[in-house]
Design an enzyme around this catalytic site. Sequence first.
Site, PDB file in Angstrom:
ATOM      1  N   ASP A 109      62.223  18.911  47.846  1.00  0.00           N
ATOM      2  CA  ASP A 109      62.634  19.971  46.930  1.00  0.00           C
ATOM      3  C   ASP A 109      63.751  20.837  47.479  1.00  0.00           C
ATOM      4  O   ASP A 109      64.524  21.420  46.727  1.00  0.00           O
ATOM      5  CB  ASP A 109      61.429  20.862  46.582  1.00  0.00           C
ATOM      6  CG  ASP A 109      60.411  20.130  45.721  1.00  0.00           C
ATOM      7  OD1 ASP A 109      60.802  19.143  45.074  1.00  0.00           O
ATOM      8  OD2 ASP A 109      59.235  20.545  45.692  1.00  0.00           O
TER       9      ASP A 109
ATOM     10  N   HIS B 104      59.126  18.280  37.578  1.00  0.00           N
ATOM     11  CA  HIS B 104      60.096  17.433  38.262  1.00  0.00           C
ATOM     12  C   HIS B 104      60.060  16.007  37.725  1.00  0.00           C
ATOM     13  O   HIS B 104      58.984  15.454  37.481  1.00  0.00           O
ATOM     14  CB  HIS B 104      59.819  17.411  39.766  1.00  0.00           C
ATOM     15  CG  HIS B 104      59.979  18.737  40.424  1.00  0.00           C
ATOM     16  ND1 HIS B 104      59.649  18.958  41.747  1.00  0.00           N
ATOM     17  CD2 HIS B 104      60.450  19.918  39.959  1.00  0.00           C
ATOM     18  CE1 HIS B 104      59.897  20.217  42.048  1.00  0.00           C
ATOM     19  NE2 HIS B 104      60.376  20.819  40.975  1.00  0.00           N
TER      20      HIS B 104
ATOM     21  N   CYS C  80      57.494  14.135  47.252  1.00  0.00           N
ATOM     22  CA  CYS C  80      57.783  15.574  47.322  1.00  0.00           C
ATOM     23  C   CYS C  80      57.857  16.053  48.765  1.00  0.00           C
ATOM     24  O   CYS C  80      58.613  16.982  49.086  1.00  0.00           O
ATOM     25  CB  CYS C  80      56.706  16.380  46.598  1.00  0.00           C
ATOM     26  SG  CYS C  80      56.442  15.914  44.886  1.00  0.00           S
TER      27      CYS C  80
END
Length: 554
Positions: free
Chosen positions: A243, A361, A536
Site C-alpha cells: 500500500d 483495493h 497487501c
Amino acid sequence: MDTVSETANDSKLSVRYYGEKTESLGDAVLHLTAVEISLDVDADRDGVVEKNNPNKGSWKWGPNGHGAVLLVNCDSETTYKKTLDSEVDEINKVSGDTLLNLFLLPEHKLLKLFLKDYIMVVGTDTLTEEVPYLGGKTELAFFVEGLRFPDKDFDGLVTINLSLLEPCGKGFPETPIFTDTVVFHISPWIMTPNTLKPVEVYVCSTNDNYTFLKSIKNLVDKCGYKLKICYEYMNRGDRWMQDELEFGYIDSPHHQFPVVLDSPRDGDLQDFPYESILGPDFGYVTRNALNEKVSSLDSFGNLEVSPPVTVNGKSYPLGRIIIGVAATRGRNMTQVVQDFLWAQKVQEPIALYSDWLVVGHVDEFMTFVPAPDRKKFRLLLASPDAGYKVFKSLQKKGHGEAEMFPGLPEVISVNEILSDKKLQAENRYVQNCIDWNRDVLKKELGLDDEDIIDLPILFKVLEEKTGPRAVAYYPDMVNMIVLGDQLGIPKPFGPKVNGRCALETEVCSLLEPLGLKCTFIDDFAPYHKLLGEVHCGSNVLRERSPFRWWNLEL
C-alpha cells in the site's frame, strides 16, 4: 589571398587584387558571417549522439519514429542526508544526452543544462546563457537532466533552441542569424506486471508476523530472488508494504533505472521509500494531495497493471494500469495521482469499481498470473459463485459436517455456511460487483472467458458509517504474490477432505495445469484479521519490459 583568419576575434579573409602587370589594384576584406553550428542529440534513439540529424527538431512515436529521450534525474547519488539529484545544482555522474553550443530555454522548470565539466549553464534561475565560440573546429559537450515527469500540465515534450546572434549596433538588440532546435521527450514512469521477472521481494517484520515472514523467506529463497526486510524501527508497525509504494522504472536508449512511486497514504511506512529505497540509480517520485482528502483508495493495493494486451487491434505492449474508484459518489483515488498516471500515456489506465469493499483495493478481487498459452497470462478473479460451488459439492458428497477454519475459534461447518441466508445474499451482491468489473476488464483488455479463472472466495458485508461494504470471509486467495511460476497464496483454512483443504485442492486444480506452483501461506492472524493478505503485505521489484516505450504507436 595572403591572410586567413586564425582566431575568433580575427574572423575575416583578406583578398588583394592585382593588374596584368602585377601592379597592386586594391585590397578587400571579407568578414565571415556564418559558421557551421549544430545542436546535436540522439534523435534516432540508438544510444549515440549523431551529427545534425534532420529529424532532431521534432518528436514522433513508433518504431520508425524519431526524437531524443530524456530521463528525470530522480535518483540520489548521496546516501547520507539524501537529496534527489534533480534538486542539486551540481552533477557528479553523466547519464544524459550530449548537446552542442548556445542555448535558449523557454521553460526553466523542466530541465537543467551542464557543461562537460558539470558546471550548470541553464537551470531554474537562468533561462538563457551565452557560450563563447572558442575558435577553430570546436565541440562543446553539454549534459541535460530532466526535472519533472509528464503530468496534467506537462505533456513530456521539451524544446531547446540554439541561436547565433549578430550585434546590430548600440541601442539595438542582437538579431539571430542562425537557429537550431532539438526536441526531447521525458521518459514516463512505467509499471511492471506480474508476468515480468522478479528481482527483489520487499516485506515488513513486525512483532506478530514471524511465521508469515519465515514462509515468505522460504518461498523467495526457493525462487532464488533477493529479499529486503523492513524492520520495526523503520515500519513502526505498519505492515502494508504493497500500500505504501509501487515499483516502476524509467527508460532511455542510453540508460534506465527503477523508480519507486510513493503513495500519498503516508502511514507509518511513509519514510521507507525515500530513506531506504532511493539511492544511486534507484529513483523516487511522489504526488501529494494538497487540497484533497486521502482515503484508503490512495493506497497502492489499489494500483495494478495488466500484462501486454491487444484490444480491438490496438496494442498495449506495456500493459494497462488498473485503478479502483467509486461508481458514483464515494471514496476515490486522489485526482493528483490519477492525473499523474494518465499523463504517462504508455499504459492507458482502466478504472474499476472498488468502493464496494471496506478497504477498497482492486487487489482484493483480481490479479494476473503467467501462462504458457493464449495471451501468456490469466486474469484471476475472486468468485463467490465458485466458492458456493465448492461448498455445495462437499455437502453433496457427504462432507457437510466438515469444518471451515479447523483449529481456529471461527470454526463453522459446511452445512452452517450453506444454510446462512444472509451470507448468501451478501455474496450475491458481491458477485454482482465483481461481474461488473469482469465485463469492464474483458472489454478494456480484450479478454475472452477462457482468459479468466474464477477462484472460490466468499465475502461478508459489514455495516460501515458510509454504508455496507465487503471483506473476505476467509483468507482471500486472489490476493497472492506472484514470483515467476511460484505463487504465494493466502492459506484459506477450508474444510478438510481426506486430510487436505478442499479450497486449496480446488485452486491447485485450476492453476497447476498452467505450470504454476502453489504455496499456501498462513497470514490469518497478522494480515487477514486486519483486512489484508499476502499481496497487501509484500511488494516485488521486477525487471523492466524488453519493449521500449518510444516504439509505441500513439
